[in-house]
Design a protein around this motif. Structure first.
Motif, PDB file in Angstrom:
ATOM      1  N   SER A 276       0.826  -1.224   0.000  1.00 36.30           N
ATOM      2  CA  SER A 276       0.000   0.000   0.000  1.00 36.30           C
ATOM      3  C   SER A 276       0.846   1.253   0.000  1.00 36.30           C
ATOM      4  CB  SER A 276      -0.920   0.067   1.224  1.00 36.30           C
ATOM      5  OG  SER A 276      -1.936  -0.838   1.099  1.00 36.30           O
ATOM      6  N   SER A 278       3.390   3.648  -2.583  1.00 40.16           N
ATOM      7  CA  SER A 278       4.157   3.916  -3.808  1.00 40.16           C
ATOM      8  C   SER A 278       5.625   4.141  -3.463  1.00 40.16           C
ATOM      9  CB  SER A 278       3.649   5.170  -4.515  1.00 40.16           C
ATOM     10  OG  SER A 278       2.302   5.099  -4.792  1.00 40.16           O
ATOM     11  N   ALA A 359      -2.702   7.547   2.791  1.00 39.80           N
ATOM     12  CA  ALA A 359      -2.542   8.983   2.542  1.00 39.80           C
ATOM     13  C   ALA A 359      -3.786   9.534   1.858  1.00 39.80           C
ATOM     14  CB  ALA A 359      -1.318   9.243   1.682  1.00 39.80           C
ATOM     15  N   ASP A 392      -7.069   0.804  -0.650  1.00 32.76           N
ATOM     16  CA  ASP A 392      -5.742   1.414  -0.654  1.00 32.76           C
ATOM     17  C   ASP A 392      -4.765   0.526  -1.423  1.00 32.76           C
ATOM     18  OD1 ASP A 392      -3.660   3.093  -0.105  1.00 32.76           O
ATOM     19  OD2 ASP A 392      -3.556   2.681   2.039  1.00 32.76           O
TER      20      ASP A 392
HETATM   21  N1  ASP Z   1      -1.236   4.389  -0.569  1.00 24.36           N
HETATM   22  C1  ASP Z   1      -1.263   5.209  -1.735  1.00 24.36           C
HETATM   23  C2  ASP Z   1       0.110   5.258  -2.374  1.00 24.36           C
HETATM   24  O1  ASP Z   1       1.103   5.113  -1.725  1.00 24.36           O
HETATM   25  C3  ASP Z   1      -1.758   6.578  -1.455  1.00 24.36           C
HETATM   26  C4  ASP Z   1      -3.198   6.498  -1.045  1.00 24.36           C
HETATM   27  O2  ASP Z   1      -4.057   6.497  -1.922  1.00 24.36           O
HETATM   28  O3  ASP Z   1      -3.485   6.380   0.149  1.00 24.36           O
HETATM   29  O4  ASP Z   1       0.223   5.417  -3.568  1.00 24.36           O
END
Ligand code: ASP
Length: 426
Positions: A276, A278, A359, A392
C-alpha cells in the motif's frame, strides 16, 4: 518459477490462509496469523531503506548526464502535463461511473448510522491529521528544502527531488574530471542500491504472504459486505482506467503492446498491492521500468520518483467515487460546477498526498470540504474506512502502474527504443 509468479502465489496463499483463520472463528488462529504482520513490516522497512540512496544517486546521475538544462526542463514539463492529464481523466471516470451506478443510494439511513457510530473514533484520527495539512502556499514553499539532509531524513521526497535536480544540473556544468569524480561515486551508490534491492526481492513472496494473511485474518470480509457496491464501483473505475487510459497511452504514445506491457511489469503492482505504498515500491518500480520495459535510467530516475510522490491516478479516482458516494448517502446533489471542483481538487490532492498507506483518505477530507460536504466529513470518512485498507492496496497498484506507463511514454517521446518483447512490431 519467475519472481512475479512466486509473489502472486504468496498473495493467493496469504488470502486463503487469512480467510481460513478469519472464518474459522478460532481466536488463537487469528492471533497467530495476525502475528505474522511484523515479518511483513520488516520487509517493507528493508525495501524502504533503500529509497533515499537510490533516488538521490539515480536522479543525480540522471540529471547530470542529461547534459543541458533545457532537456531537464523539457522532460519535466512533459512529465507534469502527462501526469496531470491522466489524473484528471481518472477523476472523470470515477465521477461518471458513480453517477451511473449510484453506489450511495442503496444504503439505508439505519445502516449508515450504525456503521458510522462504530467507526467514528478511528475517523477522528484522520481528521486530526488532515487539520495539520499545510495550505497551498505552504505546500509550494515546502517543495524547496531548507536542508536537503533533513528532507532525506524525513523521507520528504518532493523537496529532495528538487534539490537533487538542481545539484545534478550544477554537476553537469563542471569540468570533466570534477564531474566524473562525482558521477563515478553516485553511479557506484546507484549500482549498490540495485544489488540490495535484488537481495530484498528474494524475500518478497514470503513478505507478501505475511502481509496479506495478517490483514485478512484480522479484518475479514465482514465490513466489505455493507459497502460492497461502493467498493465495486471503485474497483470498476480503477480497472477501466488501466484497461482504457493506460492501454491507449501504452499503445499510441509509447508504441507498446498493452498486454505484453502489463504482463511484463506485474511485479511492481503486486508489491504495491502488498505494501500500500508507492514510496516503498519505488525501487521495484524503477527496476521494472528499466529492465522489463527498457526505459533509460535518465528517464526512469526522473519520471518515477516524481511519479511516486505526485502521480496518483488510483487515489484521485477513488476520491471522486468516495465524494459522490457520501453525497448520495446524504442525498446532497452535486452539480456540474461541484464536479469540476472535484476534478481540480482531487487532482491536486493526489499531488499533495504522500506515497504511503492511507494517505488518500486524509487528503479526501480536503476534497470533501471543497464541495461543501464539510459537515459530512466525519461520518462520511467513518463510513468508508471499513473498506479503505483493501481499496488502498488496489489504488496503490494503479498509481504505480500509471508511473511506469508514464516512464514508457516519456522515454518514447524522447526517441528511446523500448524493449522489443513489449513493443509493437513495426
Ligand atoms: N497508498 C497510496 C500510495 O502510496 C496513497 C493512497 O491512496 O493512500 O500510492
Amino acid at each position: 518459477m519467475s519472481l512475479p509468479t512466486k509473489i502472486l502465489m504468496g498473495l493467493v496463499a496469504g488470502l486463503v490462509v487469512g480467510l481460513i483463520a478469519n472464518l474459522s472463528g478460532i481466536e488463537q488462529l487469528q492471533t497467530l496469523i495476525g502475528g505474522l504482520q511484523p515479518f511483513g513490516t520488516a520487509w517493507i522497512r528493508l525495501i524502504t531503506m533503500i529509497v533515499i540512496p537510490l533516488v538521490v544517486a539515480s536522479l543525480l546521475v540522471g540529471t547530470a548526464s542529461l547534459g543541458d538544462l533545457r532537456k531537464v526542463g523539457r522532460i519535466g514539463g512533459k512529465t507534469l502535463v502527462y501526469y496531470m492529464t491522466t489524473t484528471a481523466i481518472a477523476v472523470t471516470i470515477g465521477l461518471v461511473i458513480s453517477q451511473i451506478i449510484e453506489p450511495g443510494s442503496g444504503i439505508d439511513p439505519a445502516t449508515r448510522d450504525a456503521l458510522s457510530a462504530e467507526l467514528t473514533g478511528q475517523a477522528q484520527g484522520s481528521m486530526l491529521l488532515a487539520a495539520e495539512k499545510p495550505s497551498t502556499v505552504e505546500t509550494l514553499l515546502n517543495m524547496i528544502p531548507r536542508n536537503p539532509v533533513a528532507a532525506a531524513a524525513n523521507m520528504d521526497l518532493l523537496p529532495l527531488i528538487v534539490f537533487t535536480i538542481i545539484f545534478g544540473a550544477a554537476v553537469a556544468t563542471l569540468q570533466e574530471d570534477r564531474k566524473n569524480a562525482v558521477l563515478n561515486f553516485f553511479n557506484g551508490v546507484n549500482d549498490a542500491s540495485m544489488v540490495v534491492i535484488n537481495w530484498v526481492m528474494v524475500l518478497a513472496p514470503y513478505a507478501v504472504f505475511a502481509l496479506i494473511s495478517a490483514i485478512v485474518a484480522t479484518f475479514g470480509l465482514d465490513l466489505l459486505r455493507s459497502l460492497i457496491t461502493y467498493a465495486l464501483v471503485v474497483v470498476l473505475g480503477l480497472a477501466l482506467h488501466v484497461a482504457v487510459t493506460y492501454s491507449l497511452a501504452a499503445r499510441f504514445l509509447a508504441g507498446l503492446s498493452p498486454l505484453a506491457f502489463f504482463k511484463s511489469i506485474m511485479k511492481a503492482p503486486l508489491i504495491a498491492f502488498s505494501t500500500s505504498s508507492s514510496n516503498a515500491t519505488l525501487p521495484v518500480t524503477m527496476e521494472t521500468a528499466e529492465d522489463e520495459v527498457g526505459v533509460s535510467k535518465q528517464v526512469s530516475s526522473f519520471v518515477l520518483p516524481l511519479g511516486a510522490t505526485i502521480n496518483m491516478d488510483g487515489t484521485a479516482l477513488y476520491q471522486a467515487v468516495a465524494v459522490m458516494f457520501i453525497a448520495q448517502i446524504y442525498a446532497i446533489p452535486l452539480g456540474f460546477g461541484a464536479q469540476l471542483t472535484v476534478v481540480l481538487t482531487a487532482t491536486l490532492a493526489s499531488v499533495g498526498a504522500a506515497g504511503v498507506p492511507s494517505a488518500g483518505i486524509i487528503t479526501l477530507i480536503i476534497v470533501l470540504q471543497s464541495v461543501g460536504l464539510g459537515d459530512q466529513v466525519e461520518v462520511g470518512i467513518a463510513l468508508i474506512l471499513g473498506v479503505d485498507r483493501i481499496l488502498d492496496m488496489l489504488r496503490t497498484s494503479v498509481n504505480v502502474t500509471g508511473d511506469i506507463t508514464a516512464s514508457a511514454v516519456i522515454a518514447r517521446s524522447e526517441g528511446e527504443v523500448l524493449a522489443p518483447a513489449v513493443s509493437v512490431s513495426r
